[in-house]
Design an enzyme around this catalytic site. Sequence first.
Site, short mmCIF file in Angstrom:
data_model
loop_
_atom_site.label_atom_id
_atom_site.label_comp_id
_atom_site.label_asym_id
_atom_site.label_seq_id
_atom_site.Cartn_x
_atom_site.Cartn_y
_atom_site.Cartn_z
N GLY A 101 37.16 39.65 59.14
CA GLY A 101 37.86 38.81 58.17
C GLY A 101 38.11 39.56 56.88
CB ALA A 102 40.31 40.16 54.61
N GLY A 103 38.74 38.74 52.30
CA GLY A 103 38.69 37.76 51.22
C GLY A 103 38.98 38.41 49.89
N GLY A 104 38.64 37.70 48.81
CA GLY A 104 38.94 38.18 47.47
C GLY A 104 38.16 39.42 47.07
CG MET A 105 34.33 39.33 46.52
SD MET A 105 32.56 39.00 46.64
CE MET A 105 32.52 37.28 46.19
N GLY A 106 36.90 41.80 49.48
CA GLY A 106 37.10 42.92 50.38
C GLY A 106 37.29 42.43 51.81
CE LYS B 192 32.84 40.83 52.05
NZ LYS B 192 32.87 39.50 51.40
CG ASP C 252 32.08 32.84 45.69
OD1 ASP C 252 32.58 31.74 45.38
OD2 ASP C 252 32.67 33.68 46.38
#
Length: 486
Positions: free
Chosen positions: A22-27, A43, A137
Amino acid sequence: MQPLTTADPRSVDRYRVLGRLGAGGMGRVLLALAPDGGLVAVKLVHQQFADDDRFRRRFRTEVAAACSVDGAWTAAVVDAGPAAPVPWLATAYVPGPTLDSAVRRFGPLGEDVVLGLAAGLTAALREIHRAGLIHRDLKPGNVLLAADGPRVIDFGITRAVEESRGVTATGFVIGSPGFAAPEHVQGRELTIAADVFSLGATLFFAATGREPFREASTAATLFRLVHGEADLQLLPSRLRAVIGACLAKEPEQRPTTERLLGLIGVQPARGAWLPQPLRDLIRRQGADAAALRAAAHPPRPTLIAPVPSPRRRSPRRGLWTGAAVALALVTGTAGVALTGVPGGLGRTTAEATTGTTTPGATTTPPVADERPVTRPSLEQMTVPMGLIGTWSGTVVPDGSGGTPQAIRITLVDGAHGERVGRLTTTRTGCTVDLVLRSVRVGRITVEPDGDDCGTGTSTVLELRDGQVRHRSSDPLWEGTLRRVPG
Protein backbone atom coordinates in the site's frame (compact mmCIF):
# COMPACT_ATOMS: atom_id res chain seq x y z
CA MET A 1 -1.33 -7.27 -2.43
CA GLN A 2 -0.26 -5.31 -5.50
CA PRO A 3 2.47 -6.09 -8.04
CA LEU A 4 5.65 -4.02 -7.99
CA THR A 5 5.90 -1.04 -10.31
CA THR A 6 8.98 0.12 -12.19
CA ALA A 7 9.43 2.80 -9.53
CA ASP A 8 9.59 0.28 -6.67
CA PRO A 9 12.98 -0.99 -5.51
CA ARG A 10 13.74 -4.71 -5.73
CA SER A 11 15.59 -4.65 -2.43
CA VAL A 12 15.80 -2.42 0.64
CA ASP A 13 19.08 -2.95 2.45
CA ARG A 14 19.17 -6.69 3.30
CA TYR A 15 15.47 -7.25 2.49
CA ARG A 16 14.32 -8.58 -0.89
CA VAL A 17 11.12 -6.87 -2.05
CA LEU A 18 8.30 -9.17 -3.19
CA GLY A 19 5.24 -6.95 -3.61
CA ARG A 20 3.50 -3.71 -2.70
CA LEU A 21 1.17 -3.59 0.30
CA GLY A 22 0.00 0.00 0.00
CA ALA A 23 0.90 3.69 0.11
CA GLY A 24 -0.07 6.77 2.07
CA GLY A 25 0.88 10.29 3.07
CA MET A 26 4.15 9.21 4.67
CA GLY A 27 5.39 6.67 2.15
CA ARG A 28 4.82 3.30 0.53
CA VAL A 29 4.74 -0.10 2.19
CA LEU A 30 6.40 -3.12 0.59
CA LEU A 31 6.30 -6.82 1.39
CA ALA A 32 9.85 -8.12 1.69
CA LEU A 33 11.80 -11.27 2.47
CA ALA A 34 14.21 -11.11 5.41
CA PRO A 35 17.59 -12.90 5.40
CA ASP A 36 16.20 -15.54 7.78
CA GLY A 37 13.33 -16.36 5.39
CA GLY A 38 10.65 -14.44 7.30
CA LEU A 39 8.34 -11.81 5.86
CA VAL A 40 8.40 -8.14 6.85
CA ALA A 41 6.54 -5.01 5.87
CA VAL A 42 9.01 -2.28 4.88
CA LYS A 43 7.84 1.33 4.90
CA LEU A 44 9.87 3.62 2.61
CA VAL A 45 9.24 7.28 3.41
CA HIS A 46 8.67 9.79 0.63
CA GLN A 47 11.74 11.44 -0.86
CA GLN A 48 10.72 14.86 0.49
CA PHE A 49 11.32 13.58 4.02
CA ALA A 50 14.59 11.90 3.09
CA ASP A 51 15.98 15.32 2.15
CA ASP A 52 15.05 16.89 5.50
CA ASP A 53 17.62 16.75 8.32
CA ARG A 54 14.94 17.47 10.94
CA PHE A 55 13.03 14.42 9.82
CA ARG A 56 16.09 12.18 10.02
CA ARG A 57 16.98 13.30 13.54
CA ARG A 58 13.47 12.77 14.87
CA PHE A 59 13.00 9.53 12.90
CA ARG A 60 16.11 8.04 14.48
CA THR A 61 14.87 8.92 17.99
CA GLU A 62 11.30 7.73 17.44
CA VAL A 63 12.36 4.42 15.85
CA ALA A 64 14.70 3.66 18.75
CA ALA A 65 11.76 4.06 21.13
CA ALA A 66 9.41 2.08 18.85
CA CYS A 67 11.76 -0.93 18.96
CA SER A 68 11.05 -1.27 22.69
CA VAL A 69 7.24 -1.41 22.31
CA ASP A 70 5.62 -4.68 23.37
CA GLY A 71 4.28 -6.10 20.12
CA ALA A 72 1.35 -8.13 21.45
CA TRP A 73 -1.10 -5.67 19.82
CA THR A 74 1.22 -3.86 17.44
CA ALA A 75 3.18 -4.83 14.35
CA ALA A 76 6.56 -5.10 16.07
CA VAL A 77 9.40 -2.97 14.69
CA VAL A 78 12.25 -5.32 13.73
CA ASP A 79 14.69 -3.11 11.79
CA ALA A 80 15.19 0.37 10.39
CA GLY A 81 17.50 2.42 8.21
CA PRO A 82 17.35 6.03 9.45
CA ALA A 83 20.64 6.89 7.71
CA ALA A 84 19.77 5.24 4.37
CA PRO A 85 19.39 7.46 1.26
CA VAL A 86 15.64 6.86 1.64
CA PRO A 87 14.90 6.11 5.32
CA TRP A 88 12.88 2.96 5.98
CA LEU A 89 11.25 1.03 8.79
CA ALA A 90 10.61 -2.74 8.85
CA THR A 91 7.89 -4.35 10.96
CA ALA A 92 6.70 -7.91 11.30
CA TYR A 93 4.34 -8.74 8.43
CA VAL A 94 0.78 -9.27 9.64
CA PRO A 95 -1.73 -10.64 7.08
CA GLY A 96 -5.02 -8.79 7.34
CA PRO A 97 -6.91 -5.76 5.99
CA THR A 98 -6.95 -2.36 7.62
CA LEU A 99 -10.01 -1.54 9.70
CA ASP A 100 -10.83 1.18 7.18
CA SER A 101 -10.88 -1.16 4.18
CA ALA A 102 -12.68 -3.94 6.10
CA VAL A 103 -15.57 -1.71 7.21
CA ARG A 104 -15.92 -0.07 3.80
CA ARG A 105 -16.03 -3.49 2.13
CA PHE A 106 -18.04 -5.57 4.62
CA GLY A 107 -19.86 -2.99 6.73
CA PRO A 108 -19.74 -2.13 10.46
CA LEU A 109 -18.51 -4.71 12.97
CA GLY A 110 -20.77 -6.22 15.61
CA GLU A 111 -20.86 -4.99 19.19
CA ASP A 112 -18.91 -7.92 20.66
CA VAL A 113 -16.26 -7.65 17.93
CA VAL A 114 -15.85 -3.91 18.56
CA LEU A 115 -15.47 -4.48 22.30
CA GLY A 116 -12.68 -6.99 21.67
CA LEU A 117 -11.15 -4.56 19.19
CA ALA A 118 -11.36 -1.78 21.77
CA ALA A 119 -9.54 -3.86 24.37
CA GLY A 120 -6.76 -4.80 21.95
CA LEU A 121 -6.22 -1.25 20.70
CA THR A 122 -6.24 0.11 24.24
CA ALA A 123 -3.62 -2.44 25.27
CA ALA A 124 -1.53 -1.41 22.25
CA LEU A 125 -1.72 2.26 23.22
CA ARG A 126 -0.73 1.42 26.79
CA GLU A 127 2.50 -0.18 25.55
CA ILE A 128 3.21 2.60 23.05
CA HIS A 129 2.83 5.18 25.81
CA ARG A 130 5.03 3.17 28.17
CA ALA A 131 7.79 3.45 25.55
CA GLY A 132 7.52 7.24 25.74
CA LEU A 133 5.70 7.60 22.41
CA ILE A 134 2.47 9.24 21.32
CA HIS A 135 1.04 7.65 18.20
CA ARG A 136 -0.44 10.96 16.93
CA ASP A 137 -2.20 9.35 13.95
CA LEU A 138 -4.35 6.51 15.24
CA LYS A 139 -7.17 5.97 12.72
CA PRO A 140 -8.89 3.05 10.93
CA GLY A 141 -6.20 3.03 8.26
CA ASN A 142 -3.53 2.39 10.92
CA VAL A 143 -5.29 -0.61 12.46
CA LEU A 144 -4.83 -4.09 11.01
CA LEU A 145 -7.39 -6.84 11.60
CA ALA A 146 -5.34 -10.02 11.97
CA ALA A 147 -6.59 -13.56 12.51
CA ASP A 148 -5.45 -13.52 16.15
CA GLY A 149 -6.43 -9.98 17.07
CA PRO A 150 -5.97 -6.34 16.01
CA ARG A 151 -2.61 -4.62 15.47
CA VAL A 152 -1.71 -0.93 15.61
CA ILE A 153 0.75 0.20 12.95
CA ASP A 154 2.69 3.36 11.99
CA PHE A 155 3.72 4.38 15.49
CA GLY A 156 7.24 5.81 15.73
CA ILE A 157 7.13 7.83 12.51
CA THR A 158 4.33 10.39 12.63
CA ARG A 159 6.10 12.91 14.87
CA ALA A 160 9.14 12.89 12.58
CA VAL A 161 6.90 13.70 9.61
CA GLU A 162 5.03 16.42 11.51
CA GLU A 163 8.23 18.18 12.59
CA SER A 164 9.57 17.97 9.06
CA ARG A 165 6.47 19.77 7.80
CA GLY A 166 6.46 22.31 10.62
CA VAL A 167 3.14 21.03 11.94
CA THR A 168 3.37 22.70 15.32
CA ALA A 169 3.61 26.08 13.62
CA THR A 170 0.84 25.63 11.06
CA GLY A 171 -1.68 23.38 12.76
CA PHE A 172 -1.44 20.91 9.89
CA VAL A 173 -2.88 17.48 10.69
CA ILE A 174 -1.61 14.30 9.08
CA GLY A 175 -3.99 11.75 7.64
CA SER A 176 -7.76 11.88 8.22
CA PRO A 177 -8.59 15.02 10.25
CA GLY A 178 -11.83 13.51 11.51
CA PHE A 179 -9.87 11.18 13.82
CA ALA A 180 -7.48 13.74 15.35
CA ALA A 181 -7.92 15.15 18.85
CA PRO A 182 -9.21 18.74 19.17
CA GLU A 183 -5.91 19.91 20.68
CA HIS A 184 -4.08 18.43 17.70
CA VAL A 185 -6.22 20.41 15.26
CA GLN A 186 -5.72 23.57 17.32
CA GLY A 187 -1.94 23.18 17.40
CA ARG A 188 -1.76 22.76 21.17
CA GLU A 189 0.77 20.53 22.89
CA LEU A 190 -0.15 16.86 22.67
CA THR A 191 -0.25 14.33 25.48
CA ILE A 192 -1.08 10.64 25.44
CA ALA A 193 -4.73 11.66 25.92
CA ALA A 194 -4.78 12.67 22.24
CA ASP A 195 -4.42 9.02 21.30
CA VAL A 196 -7.39 8.13 23.51
CA PHE A 197 -9.60 10.59 21.62
CA SER A 198 -8.44 9.10 18.30
CA LEU A 199 -9.21 5.65 19.67
CA GLY A 200 -12.78 6.70 20.43
CA ALA A 201 -13.24 8.08 16.91
CA THR A 202 -11.78 4.90 15.42
CA LEU A 203 -14.11 2.67 17.44
CA PHE A 204 -17.09 4.84 16.45
CA PHE A 205 -16.22 4.18 12.81
CA ALA A 206 -15.82 0.43 13.45
CA ALA A 207 -19.28 0.21 15.05
CA THR A 208 -21.22 2.48 12.66
CA GLY A 209 -19.28 2.70 9.41
CA ARG A 210 -19.31 6.51 9.79
CA GLU A 211 -16.72 9.05 10.87
CA PRO A 212 -18.03 10.65 14.07
CA PHE A 213 -17.52 14.29 12.99
CA ARG A 214 -17.79 13.98 9.21
CA GLU A 215 -19.17 17.00 7.34
CA ALA A 216 -19.27 18.06 3.70
CA SER A 217 -15.89 19.82 3.83
CA THR A 218 -12.67 19.41 5.75
CA ALA A 219 -13.10 22.83 7.37
CA ALA A 220 -16.60 21.94 8.57
CA THR A 221 -15.37 18.57 9.85
CA LEU A 222 -12.60 20.23 11.88
CA PHE A 223 -15.01 22.83 13.29
CA ARG A 224 -17.43 20.14 14.44
CA LEU A 225 -14.59 18.05 15.87
CA VAL A 226 -13.46 20.97 18.05
CA HIS A 227 -16.85 22.45 18.94
CA GLY A 228 -19.53 19.83 18.19
CA GLU A 229 -20.46 16.38 19.44
CA ALA A 230 -20.64 12.92 17.92
CA ASP A 231 -24.05 11.26 17.71
CA LEU A 232 -23.60 8.56 20.34
CA GLN A 233 -27.16 7.34 19.80
CA LEU A 234 -25.88 5.57 16.69
CA LEU A 235 -23.85 3.25 18.93
CA PRO A 236 -24.87 -0.02 20.56
CA SER A 237 -25.57 0.51 24.26
CA ARG A 238 -22.43 -1.16 25.67
CA LEU A 239 -20.20 1.03 23.50
CA ARG A 240 -21.71 4.43 24.34
CA ALA A 241 -20.00 4.88 27.69
CA VAL A 242 -16.62 3.69 26.39
CA ILE A 243 -16.54 5.77 23.22
CA GLY A 244 -18.23 8.77 24.83
CA ALA A 245 -15.53 8.90 27.52
CA CYS A 246 -12.79 8.79 24.88
CA LEU A 247 -14.35 11.65 22.89
CA ALA A 248 -14.30 14.17 25.74
CA LYS A 249 -13.12 17.53 24.36
CA GLU A 250 -10.59 18.26 27.10
CA PRO A 251 -7.60 15.88 27.46
CA GLU A 252 -7.80 15.68 31.26
CA GLN A 253 -11.41 14.45 31.06
CA ARG A 254 -10.53 11.37 29.02
CA PRO A 255 -9.77 8.05 30.77
CA THR A 256 -6.29 6.61 31.01
CA THR A 257 -5.69 3.38 29.15
CA GLU A 258 -5.83 1.44 32.42
CA ARG A 259 -9.19 2.92 33.35
CA LEU A 260 -10.43 2.44 29.82
CA LEU A 261 -9.66 -1.28 29.94
CA GLY A 262 -11.86 -1.45 33.04
CA LEU A 263 -14.68 0.37 31.25
CA ILE A 264 -14.46 -1.99 28.29
CA GLY A 265 -14.75 -4.97 30.62
CA VAL A 266 -13.60 -7.69 28.20
CA GLN A 267 -10.30 -9.23 27.21
CA PRO A 268 -8.63 -8.24 23.93
CA ALA A 269 -9.86 -10.21 20.94
CA ARG A 270 -8.12 -13.53 20.27
CA GLY A 271 -8.70 -16.54 18.06
CA ALA A 272 -11.63 -16.60 15.64
CA TRP A 273 -12.88 -13.15 16.65
CA LEU A 274 -13.89 -11.82 13.24
CA PRO A 275 -16.86 -12.62 10.97
CA GLN A 276 -16.27 -15.43 8.48
CA PRO A 277 -15.90 -13.19 5.38
CA LEU A 278 -13.06 -11.31 7.03
CA ARG A 279 -11.40 -14.53 8.19
CA ASP A 280 -11.55 -15.83 4.62
CA LEU A 281 -9.96 -12.62 3.34
CA ILE A 282 -7.13 -12.86 5.88
CA ARG A 283 -6.53 -16.48 4.93
CA ARG A 284 -6.26 -15.51 1.25
CA GLN A 285 -3.86 -12.68 2.02
CA GLY A 286 -1.67 -15.00 4.05
CA ALA A 287 -1.68 -17.59 1.27
CA ASP A 288 -0.73 -14.96 -1.33
CA ALA A 289 2.19 -13.77 0.79
CA ALA A 290 3.32 -17.35 1.42
CA ALA A 291 3.25 -18.07 -2.32
CA LEU A 292 5.44 -15.04 -3.03
CA ARG A 293 7.82 -16.12 -0.31
CA ALA A 294 8.02 -19.67 -1.64
CA ALA A 295 8.72 -18.45 -5.17
CA ALA A 296 11.49 -16.15 -3.96
CA HIS A 297 12.94 -18.49 -1.34
CA PRO A 298 12.50 -22.12 -2.49
CA PRO A 299 13.38 -24.74 0.16
CA ARG A 300 16.66 -26.61 -0.14
CA PRO A 301 16.15 -30.29 0.76
CA THR A 302 18.80 -31.61 3.10
CA LEU A 303 19.42 -34.48 5.45
CA ILE A 304 20.23 -33.56 8.99
CA ALA A 305 21.58 -36.10 11.44
CA PRO A 306 20.89 -35.61 15.15
CA VAL A 307 23.33 -33.36 17.01
CA PRO A 308 24.67 -34.96 20.22
CA SER A 309 23.84 -33.44 23.58
CA PRO A 310 25.98 -30.39 24.35
CA ARG A 311 27.22 -32.14 27.49
CA ARG A 312 29.27 -34.46 25.23
CA ARG A 313 31.24 -31.59 23.62
CA SER A 314 35.01 -31.54 23.52
CA PRO A 315 36.61 -29.41 26.27
CA ARG A 316 37.72 -27.00 23.52
CA ARG A 317 35.35 -24.04 23.88
CA GLY A 318 33.67 -22.31 20.96
CA LEU A 319 34.05 -25.28 18.58
CA TRP A 320 31.50 -27.98 17.89
CA THR A 321 34.07 -30.72 18.09
CA GLY A 322 32.49 -34.12 18.49
CA ALA A 323 29.26 -33.06 16.72
CA ALA A 324 28.26 -35.14 13.69
CA VAL A 325 26.23 -33.18 11.17
CA ALA A 326 25.35 -34.83 7.85
CA LEU A 327 24.34 -32.46 5.10
CA ALA A 328 23.19 -33.95 1.81
CA LEU A 329 23.59 -31.54 -1.08
CA VAL A 330 20.98 -32.67 -3.56
CA THR A 331 21.68 -32.12 -7.25
CA GLY A 332 19.22 -33.89 -9.48
CA THR A 333 19.19 -37.47 -8.16
CA ALA A 334 22.70 -37.44 -6.70
CA GLY A 335 23.56 -36.63 -3.07
CA VAL A 336 26.88 -35.99 -1.31
CA ALA A 337 27.41 -35.90 2.48
CA LEU A 338 29.29 -33.17 4.32
CA THR A 339 30.25 -34.28 7.80
CA GLY A 340 31.91 -32.61 10.77
CA VAL A 341 34.22 -34.98 12.73
CA PRO A 342 36.16 -34.90 16.00
CA GLY A 343 39.07 -32.51 15.87
CA GLY A 344 37.22 -30.02 13.69
CA LEU A 345 38.08 -31.78 10.40
CA GLY A 346 35.51 -32.17 7.66
CA ARG A 347 34.80 -31.79 3.99
CA THR A 348 34.26 -28.31 2.68
CA THR A 349 31.38 -27.44 0.39
CA ALA A 350 33.75 -27.26 -2.56
CA GLU A 351 35.17 -30.70 -1.75
CA ALA A 352 31.68 -32.16 -1.46
CA THR A 353 30.65 -30.93 -4.88
CA THR A 354 33.88 -32.02 -6.60
CA GLY A 355 34.10 -35.40 -4.93
CA THR A 356 37.52 -34.82 -3.33
CA THR A 357 38.17 -35.71 0.28
CA THR A 358 40.36 -34.12 2.92
CA PRO A 359 42.94 -36.67 4.11
CA GLY A 360 41.95 -38.19 7.42
CA ALA A 361 38.34 -37.13 7.14
CA THR A 362 35.59 -39.65 7.75
CA THR A 363 31.94 -39.70 6.82
CA THR A 364 28.98 -40.55 8.98
CA PRO A 365 25.92 -41.88 7.17
CA PRO A 366 22.56 -40.44 8.17
CA VAL A 367 20.35 -42.35 10.53
CA ALA A 368 18.51 -45.09 8.62
CA ASP A 369 15.02 -43.67 9.13
CA GLU A 370 16.01 -40.03 8.60
CA ARG A 371 13.82 -38.36 5.95
CA PRO A 372 14.55 -35.31 3.80
CA VAL A 373 13.47 -32.16 5.62
CA THR A 374 13.70 -28.47 4.81
CA ARG A 375 16.47 -26.57 6.57
CA PRO A 376 18.21 -23.26 5.92
CA SER A 377 21.65 -23.60 4.35
CA LEU A 378 24.58 -22.96 6.67
CA GLU A 379 25.29 -19.54 5.17
CA GLN A 380 21.69 -18.54 5.95
CA MET A 381 21.89 -19.67 9.57
CA THR A 382 22.52 -16.29 11.17
CA VAL A 383 20.79 -14.52 14.03
CA PRO A 384 17.58 -12.83 12.78
CA MET A 385 17.87 -9.05 12.97
CA GLY A 386 14.80 -8.73 15.16
CA LEU A 387 16.52 -10.70 17.91
CA ILE A 388 19.70 -8.62 17.97
CA GLY A 389 19.91 -6.46 21.08
CA THR A 390 19.61 -6.83 24.84
CA TRP A 391 16.65 -8.56 26.50
CA SER A 392 15.78 -9.00 30.16
CA GLY A 393 13.07 -10.68 32.18
CA THR A 394 12.26 -13.43 34.64
CA VAL A 395 12.30 -17.15 33.93
CA VAL A 396 10.54 -19.74 36.05
CA PRO A 397 11.78 -23.29 36.69
CA ASP A 398 9.91 -26.45 35.69
CA GLY A 399 6.45 -26.60 37.22
CA SER A 400 6.83 -23.09 38.73
CA GLY A 401 7.78 -24.74 42.01
CA GLY A 402 11.22 -23.20 42.34
CA THR A 403 12.61 -19.72 42.73
CA PRO A 404 12.20 -17.48 39.64
CA GLN A 405 15.41 -16.07 38.25
CA ALA A 406 16.02 -12.73 36.53
CA ILE A 407 18.22 -13.00 33.45
CA ARG A 408 19.68 -10.66 30.87
CA ILE A 409 20.62 -11.81 27.36
CA THR A 410 22.53 -9.80 24.77
CA LEU A 411 22.50 -11.12 21.19
CA VAL A 412 24.73 -9.96 18.34
CA ASP A 413 24.97 -10.83 14.67
CA GLY A 414 26.68 -14.16 14.04
CA ALA A 415 26.55 -17.41 12.13
CA HIS A 416 25.96 -21.08 12.91
CA GLY A 417 28.53 -22.38 15.40
CA GLU A 418 29.74 -18.92 16.49
CA ARG A 419 29.36 -17.12 19.78
CA VAL A 420 26.38 -14.85 19.27
CA GLY A 421 25.47 -13.68 22.73
CA ARG A 422 25.91 -13.66 26.46
CA LEU A 423 23.55 -14.60 29.30
CA THR A 424 23.82 -13.18 32.80
CA THR A 425 21.80 -14.20 35.83
CA THR A 426 21.30 -11.03 37.85
CA ARG A 427 20.86 -12.84 41.17
CA THR A 428 24.12 -14.80 41.11
CA GLY A 429 26.05 -12.75 38.57
CA CYS A 430 26.92 -15.90 36.60
CA THR A 431 27.71 -15.11 32.95
CA VAL A 432 28.05 -17.49 30.03
CA ASP A 433 28.64 -17.05 26.29
CA LEU A 434 26.01 -18.47 23.92
CA VAL A 435 26.75 -20.43 20.73
CA LEU A 436 24.30 -20.49 17.83
CA ARG A 437 23.05 -24.02 17.22
CA SER A 438 20.09 -23.67 14.84
CA VAL A 439 17.87 -21.05 13.20
CA ARG A 440 14.26 -20.92 12.17
CA VAL A 441 12.18 -17.91 11.13
CA GLY A 442 12.27 -15.54 14.10
CA ARG A 443 13.73 -18.23 16.37
CA ILE A 444 17.17 -19.50 17.35
CA THR A 445 18.51 -22.29 19.54
CA VAL A 446 21.66 -21.53 21.51
CA GLU A 447 23.94 -23.50 23.85
CA PRO A 448 26.09 -22.23 26.70
CA ASP A 449 29.79 -22.23 25.86
CA GLY A 450 30.93 -23.62 29.21
CA ASP A 451 29.11 -23.71 32.54
CA ASP A 452 25.40 -23.11 31.93
CA CYS A 453 24.64 -21.04 35.08
CA GLY A 454 21.92 -23.57 35.86
CA THR A 455 19.63 -22.08 33.21
CA GLY A 456 19.64 -24.98 30.75
CA THR A 457 22.00 -26.67 28.32
CA SER A 458 19.95 -25.75 25.24
CA THR A 459 17.74 -22.69 24.95
CA VAL A 460 15.19 -21.64 22.33
CA LEU A 461 14.74 -17.87 21.96
CA GLU A 462 11.72 -16.95 19.84
CA LEU A 463 10.71 -13.46 18.76
CA ARG A 464 6.99 -13.23 19.41
CA ASP A 465 5.07 -9.96 19.15
CA GLY A 466 8.03 -7.77 20.04
CA GLN A 467 9.14 -9.92 22.98
CA VAL A 468 11.39 -12.95 23.27
CA ARG A 469 9.99 -16.22 24.54
CA HIS A 470 12.66 -18.14 26.48
CA ARG A 471 12.48 -21.91 26.90
CA SER A 472 15.44 -24.01 27.97
CA SER A 473 15.95 -27.73 28.51
CA ASP A 474 17.92 -29.74 31.06
CA PRO A 475 16.58 -28.12 33.22
CA LEU A 476 13.44 -26.41 31.92
CA TRP A 477 13.23 -22.65 32.43
CA GLU A 478 10.47 -20.61 30.78
CA GLY A 479 9.69 -16.93 30.61
CA THR A 480 9.25 -13.82 28.51
CA LEU A 481 12.00 -11.27 27.98
CA ARG A 482 11.53 -7.63 26.99
CA ARG A 483 13.91 -5.52 24.95
CA VAL A 484 16.16 -3.21 26.96
CA PRO A 485 16.12 0.28 25.35
CA GLY A 486 19.39 1.48 23.89
